[in-house]
Scaffold this motif. Sequence first.
Motif, PDB file in Angstrom:
ATOM      1  N   LEU A  20       0.812  -1.250   0.103  1.00 53.29           N
ATOM      2  CA  LEU A  20       0.149   0.052  -0.008  1.00 53.29           C
ATOM      3  C   LEU A  20       0.792   1.099  -0.114  1.00 53.29           C
ATOM      4  O   LEU A  20       1.864   1.153   0.450  1.00 53.29           O
ATOM      5  N   SER A  21       0.448   2.259  -0.621  1.00 56.82           N
ATOM      6  CA  SER A  21       1.102   3.514  -0.493  1.00 56.82           C
ATOM      7  C   SER A  21       0.053   4.500  -0.039  1.00 56.82           C
ATOM      8  O   SER A  21      -1.162   4.643  -0.490  1.00 56.82           O
ATOM      9  N   CYS A  22       0.811   5.639   0.579  1.00 51.90           N
ATOM     10  CA  CYS A  22      -0.163   6.922   1.072  1.00 51.90           C
ATOM     11  C   CYS A  22       0.652   8.207   0.484  1.00 51.90           C
ATOM     12  O   CYS A  22       1.622   8.303   1.187  1.00 51.90           O
ATOM     13  N   ALA A  23       0.163   8.486  -0.637  1.00 51.48           N
ATOM     14  CA  ALA A  23       0.720   9.855  -1.065  1.00 51.48           C
ATOM     15  C   ALA A  23       0.499  10.934  -0.453  1.00 51.48           C
ATOM     16  O   ALA A  23      -0.785  11.146  -0.304  1.00 51.48           O
ATOM     17  N   THR A  24       1.322  11.818   0.103  1.00 50.21           N
ATOM     18  CA  THR A  24       0.848  13.043   0.693  1.00 50.21           C
ATOM     19  C   THR A  24       1.094  14.217  -0.200  1.00 50.21           C
ATOM     20  O   THR A  24       2.053  14.289  -0.868  1.00 50.21           O
ATOM     21  N   SER A  25       0.387  15.411   0.298  1.00 51.73           N
ATOM     22  CA  SER A  25       0.542  16.808  -0.516  1.00 51.73           C
ATOM     23  C   SER A  25       0.053  17.531   0.756  1.00 51.73           C
ATOM     24  O   SER A  25      -0.704  17.423   1.514  1.00 51.73           O
ATOM     25  N   GLY A  26       0.530  18.841   0.418  1.00 50.57           N
ATOM     26  CA  GLY A  26       0.058  20.086   1.198  1.00 50.57           C
ATOM     27  C   GLY A  26       1.048  20.535   2.194  1.00 50.57           C
ATOM     28  O   GLY A  26       0.933  21.719   2.639  1.00 50.57           O
ATOM     29  N   SER A  27       1.662  19.459   2.711  1.00 56.48           N
ATOM     30  CA  SER A  27       2.675  19.950   3.731  1.00 56.48           C
ATOM     31  C   SER A  27       3.866  18.784   3.835  1.00 56.48           C
ATOM     32  O   SER A  27       3.341  17.691   3.598  1.00 56.48           O
ATOM     33  N   ARG A  28       4.986  19.112   4.064  1.00 59.47           N
ATOM     34  CA  ARG A  28       5.949  17.827   4.284  1.00 59.47           C
ATOM     35  C   ARG A  28       5.616  17.144   5.564  1.00 59.47           C
ATOM     36  O   ARG A  28       5.253  17.763   6.452  1.00 59.47           O
ATOM     37  N   ILE A  29       5.816  15.949   5.400  1.00 64.31           N
ATOM     38  CA  ILE A  29       5.521  15.037   6.683  1.00 64.31           C
ATOM     39  C   ILE A  29       6.367  14.974   7.657  1.00 64.31           C
ATOM     40  O   ILE A  29       6.133  13.804   8.576  1.00 64.31           O
ATOM     41  N   THR A  69       5.445  -4.414   7.034  1.00 62.23           N
ATOM     42  CA  THR A  69       6.472  -3.322   7.375  1.00 62.23           C
ATOM     43  C   THR A  69       6.068  -1.814   6.938  1.00 62.23           C
ATOM     44  O   THR A  69       5.635  -1.895   5.853  1.00 62.23           O
ATOM     45  N   ILE A  70       5.871  -1.132   7.896  1.00 63.32           N
ATOM     46  CA  ILE A  70       5.816   0.500   7.453  1.00 63.32           C
ATOM     47  C   ILE A  70       7.234   1.072   7.256  1.00 63.32           C
ATOM     48  O   ILE A  70       8.139   0.777   7.761  1.00 63.32           O
ATOM     49  N   SER A  71       7.086   1.911   6.293  1.00 59.32           N
ATOM     50  CA  SER A  71       8.283   2.924   5.643  1.00 59.32           C
ATOM     51  C   SER A  71       7.730   4.074   5.025  1.00 59.32           C
ATOM     52  O   SER A  71       6.663   4.252   4.698  1.00 59.32           O
ATOM     53  N   ILE A  72       8.611   5.021   5.152  1.00 57.69           N
ATOM     54  CA  ILE A  72       8.214   6.328   4.615  1.00 57.69           C
ATOM     55  C   ILE A  72       9.562   6.714   3.659  1.00 57.69           C
ATOM     56  O   ILE A  72      10.746   6.644   4.319  1.00 57.69           O
ATOM     57  N   ASP A  73       9.382   7.168   2.430  1.00 60.81           N
ATOM     58  CA  ASP A  73      10.191   8.071   1.657  1.00 60.81           C
ATOM     59  C   ASP A  73       9.979   9.511   1.606  1.00 60.81           C
ATOM     60  O   ASP A  73       8.915   9.978   1.099  1.00 60.81           O
ATOM     61  N   TYR A  74      10.870  10.013   2.534  1.00 57.75           N
ATOM     62  CA  TYR A  74      10.353  11.569   2.825  1.00 57.75           C
ATOM     63  C   TYR A  74      10.756  12.342   1.340  1.00 57.75           C
ATOM     64  O   TYR A  74      10.278  13.173   1.592  1.00 57.75           O
ATOM     65  N   ALA A  75      11.696  11.845   0.693  1.00 53.88           N
ATOM     66  CA  ALA A  75      11.970  12.537  -0.524  1.00 53.88           C
ATOM     67  C   ALA A  75      10.626  12.765  -1.529  1.00 53.88           C
ATOM     68  O   ALA A  75      10.554  13.602  -2.168  1.00 53.88           O
ATOM     69  N   LYS A  76       9.907  11.592  -1.244  1.00 54.34           N
ATOM     70  CA  LYS A  76       8.721  11.279  -2.350  1.00 54.34           C
ATOM     71  C   LYS A  76       7.381  11.859  -1.286  1.00 54.34           C
ATOM     72  O   LYS A  76       6.185  11.800  -2.004  1.00 54.34           O
ATOM     73  N   ASN A  77       7.515  12.147  -0.135  1.00 56.41           N
ATOM     74  CA  ASN A  77       6.625  12.469   0.769  1.00 56.41           C
ATOM     75  C   ASN A  77       5.528  11.325   0.805  1.00 56.41           C
ATOM     76  O   ASN A  77       4.257  11.492   0.702  1.00 56.41           O
ATOM     77  N   THR A  78       5.876  10.022   0.791  1.00 56.79           N
ATOM     78  CA  THR A  78       5.198   9.067   0.589  1.00 56.79           C
ATOM     79  C   THR A  78       5.239   7.969   1.643  1.00 56.79           C
ATOM     80  O   THR A  78       6.602   7.469   1.883  1.00 56.79           O
ATOM     81  N   MET A  79       4.372   7.359   2.247  1.00 56.58           N
ATOM     82  CA  MET A  79       4.282   6.225   2.983  1.00 56.58           C
ATOM     83  C   MET A  79       4.006   4.785   2.697  1.00 56.58           C
ATOM     84  O   MET A  79       2.989   4.762   1.629  1.00 56.58           O
ATOM     85  N   TYR A  80       4.611   4.062   2.913  1.00 54.30           N
ATOM     86  CA  TYR A  80       4.226   2.553   2.705  1.00 54.30           C
ATOM     87  C   TYR A  80       3.904   1.367   3.541  1.00 54.30           C
ATOM     88  O   TYR A  80       4.116   1.666   4.966  1.00 54.30           O
ATOM     89  N   LEU A  81       3.278   0.499   3.072  1.00 58.77           N
ATOM     90  CA  LEU A  81       2.922  -0.611   4.066  1.00 58.77           C
ATOM     91  C   LEU A  81       3.130  -1.832   3.281  1.00 58.77           C
ATOM     92  O   LEU A  81       2.214  -2.309   2.431  1.00 58.77           O
ATOM     93  N   GLN A  82       4.249  -2.467   3.381  1.00 62.46           N
ATOM     94  CA  GLN A  82       4.442  -3.809   2.853  1.00 62.46           C
ATOM     95  C   GLN A  82       3.807  -5.097   3.523  1.00 62.46           C
ATOM     96  O   GLN A  82       4.222  -5.039   4.746  1.00 62.46           O
ATOM     97  N   MET A  83       2.757  -5.517   3.037  1.00 63.42           N
ATOM     98  CA  MET A  83       2.022  -6.813   3.466  1.00 63.42           C
ATOM     99  C   MET A  83       2.415  -7.840   2.933  1.00 63.42           C
ATOM    100  O   MET A  83       1.901  -8.293   1.858  1.00 63.42           O
TER     101      MET A  83
END
Length: 116
Positions: A20-29, A69-83
């Motif tokens: 799963l991916s969680c793309a964020t926008s509007g503010s850096r996370i 496994t939860i992870s975040i790519d701060y360069a892409k402002n995206t969070m992941y959940l590897q299941m």
Amino acid sequence: QVQLVESGGGSVQPGGSLRLSCATSGSRITWYAMSWYRQPPGKERELVASITSGGGMTNYADFVKGRFTISIDYAKNTMYLQMNSLKPEDTAVYYCNAQYSSWDYWGQGTQVTVSS
């Protein structure tokens, strides 16, 4: 303000994997505590995994430890959940959450169905 958009859900057989991916926008996370929650059919929403602001620490619900496994790519402002090793009881709508002080943001959710 943060906007969150989940993707990557779908149908998979028991034992399969999804990311799963969680793309964020509007503010850096970077300053936000980020989490994945899920809501199984007919049940309350429950915490699946979380990661502290800046990615310092992760926390997992007992029912996913060793599989997700939860992870975040701060360069892409995206969070992941590897299941991995998915089970039928993992079937739920999965939501991402960003929290900082009194601010609390949610995505719209993505459906995960585990069935043979």
